[in-house]
Design an enzyme around this catalytic site. Structure first.
Site, PDB file in Angstrom:
ATOM      1  N   HIS A   1       3.408 -18.907 -36.303  1.00  0.00           N
ATOM      2  CA  HIS A   1       3.389 -19.011 -34.853  1.00  0.00           C
ATOM      3  C   HIS A   1       4.306 -17.939 -34.264  1.00  0.00           C
ATOM      4  CE1 HIS A   1       1.960 -23.503 -34.858  1.00  0.00           C
ATOM      5  NE2 HIS A   1       1.120 -22.679 -35.438  1.00  0.00           N
ATOM      6  N   TYR A   2       4.095 -16.721 -34.717  1.00  0.00           N
ATOM      7  CA  TYR A   2       4.922 -15.601 -34.272  1.00  0.00           C
ATOM      8  C   TYR A   2       4.780 -15.396 -32.766  1.00  0.00           C
ATOM      9  CZ  TYR A   2       4.168 -14.514 -39.244  1.00  0.00           C
ATOM     10  OH  TYR A   2       4.058 -14.577 -40.605  1.00  0.00           O
TER      11      TYR A   2
END
Length: 440
Positions: free
Chosen positions: A357-358
């Site tokens: 979930h950059y």
């Protein structure tokens, strides 16, 4: 906010379905409630404290849907999608004291041939960068937009704009997981039930993840390739597979810290856009994030010990033993400490992994304004997860797609207000199209 809600609803209507809980997921749901993750909120898209059933992009027939489906709603006369086209650089005009202006891109096709695509001569035309939290700041830097010292150290020339916040504020939601073996048959399921705690963690679960023909195999491909390329040998990777097979994993419960305070940065490693940049996320650097992880793991232990979940866990397997066996698996490159066997804080540090979930790197208020226009540059926007200050909820994909719909509608309104012909805006002069002077 009404327009944001409308954009979410548009995406939900096209791609999202309500899952049907059975077996393992049902037991997991009741285990969360028994563990005190209350109230029960039923099926909802809202991220509110308690246990809920979330939306899924798998339809009732098991077919997966994605953002690619949304091309069905595009006008084929005004859009062209180039496959296997790797952008190397954004092009800018820099005349005198005027602000730099984006006017096109250089990209490489699957055969290695380079092409230039330029915007048509229209003041409303612009380049919109949507390469994600890793790709967007990297591409800005490769194009000469970023911290001057870093760019010059890698030979980027010319430096179009000294933009010190490009690549800063990188975040990823740290994830810690527990594998569970079941004495009874378990159906295959991805995330359906979510426990949203009062202390900002999301507790989620998968089931029936036996190797090799399952989601687990796919999930660990990225991790294993990293291990293989760095300090772990191929034999270590093969041994990892063997260990997972012997463990007969039937379920997987994870704790994700929401909105981590810990932040990192992104830097270029070289001038090759095909190589990943260097990214430091600083997982659990801040004590606040660690405290959330510990509380989340304590909640997972309650779920594992609950009556509702008891039939999906061997009675002689204690929750602590299930956690400790994670310490024997090379799921990351961090050292293992003996204290992690009894200290949850150390366990969090030693077994943290990415949930992909950059976000960050081109954040609103730092790199782009509220209209996602890059500060100091004309005709260039960034519209993707790199602009997020935090990664929202269980998965950022809904918000990424909402943002695309929301900003697409907003840009169309701006162009309508200008009185120009909308069909002209997406025209690009492209030397790949030899049959005509332009393609849309």
């Amino acid at each position: 906010m009404d327009e944001v809600e409308a954009a979410y609803e548009w995406v939900e209507d096209k791609l999202v379905f309500e899952p049907q809980l059975v077996g393992w997921q049902s037991a997991f749901k009741h285990g969360l409630l028994e563990a005190g993750v209350l109230p029960y909120n039923g099926f909802t898209f809202k991220h509110i404290v308690g246990t809920k059933i979330g939306g899924t992009i798998f339809d009732p027939d098991g077919h997966r849907h994605s953002a690619a489906d949304l091309l069905e709603y595009a006008n084929p006369e005004t859009i062209a999608v180039y496959l296997h086209a790797l952008v190397h650089k954004i092009l800018f005009t820099t005349e005198g004291d005027q602000r730099p202006r984006a006017y096109g891109v250089i990209y490489q096709d699957a055969d290695g041939v380079f092409h230039k695509a330029e915007l048509a001569k229209n003041t409303m035309n612009e380049v919109i960068l949507c390469a994600g939290a890793i790709g967007s700041p990297q591409l800005l830097m490769l194009s000469g937009v970023g911290p001057r010292v870093d760019l010059e150290s890698h030979g980027v020339s010319p430096v179009i704009l000294d933009h010190p916040m490009v690549g800063k504020g990188m975040g990823d939601n740290p994830l810690n997981t527990v594998f569970v073996s079941s004495p009874r048959p378990v159906e295959a399921s991805l995330i359906q039930v979510v426990g949203i705690t009062k202390f900002d963690t999301f507790i989620e679960g998968f089931s029936s993840v036996k190797l090799p023909n399952n989601m687990m195999h796919t999930f660990f491909q990225g991790v294993l390739s990293l291990l293989n390329e760095t300090s772990h040998s191929t034999l270590a990777v093969i041994d990892f597979y063997k260990q997972l097979n012997v463990m007969e994993i039937d379920g997987w419960i994870v704790n994700k810290v929401d909105g981590p305070v810990s932040r990192g940065h992104l830097e270029l490693r070289n001038m090759n856009p095909d190589d990943n940049p260097s990214v430091t996320f600083n997982y659990y650097q801040e004590a606040e994030d660690l405290e959330k992880c510990v509380k989340g793991l304590k909640t997972i232990i309650k779920v594992l010990n609950s009556n509702a979940f008891s039939s999906y866990k061997y009675p002689n397997a204690t929750a602590r033993e299930l956690l400790n066996r994670m310490l024997s698996l090379p799921i990351n490159l961090r050292p293992r400490h003996e204290s992690a066997k009894f200290n949850l804080t150390q366990f969090c540090i030693d077994t943290v992994i990415t949930v992909w979930h950059y976000h960050g790197g081109c954040q609103v208020g730092r790199v782009v304004d509220k209209n996602y226009k890059v500060f100091g540059i004309d005709a260039l926007r960034v519209i993707d997860g790199s602009t997020f200050l935090k990664s929202p909820g269980t998965n950022p994909q809904a918000t990424v797609m909402m943002l695309g719909r929301y900003m697409g509608q907003k840009i169309l309104r701006e162009r309508n207000a200008s009185g120009e012909n909308n069909e002209d805006y997406s025209i690009i002069k492209d030397d790949t199209d030899k049959s005509s002077s332009s393609s849309k």
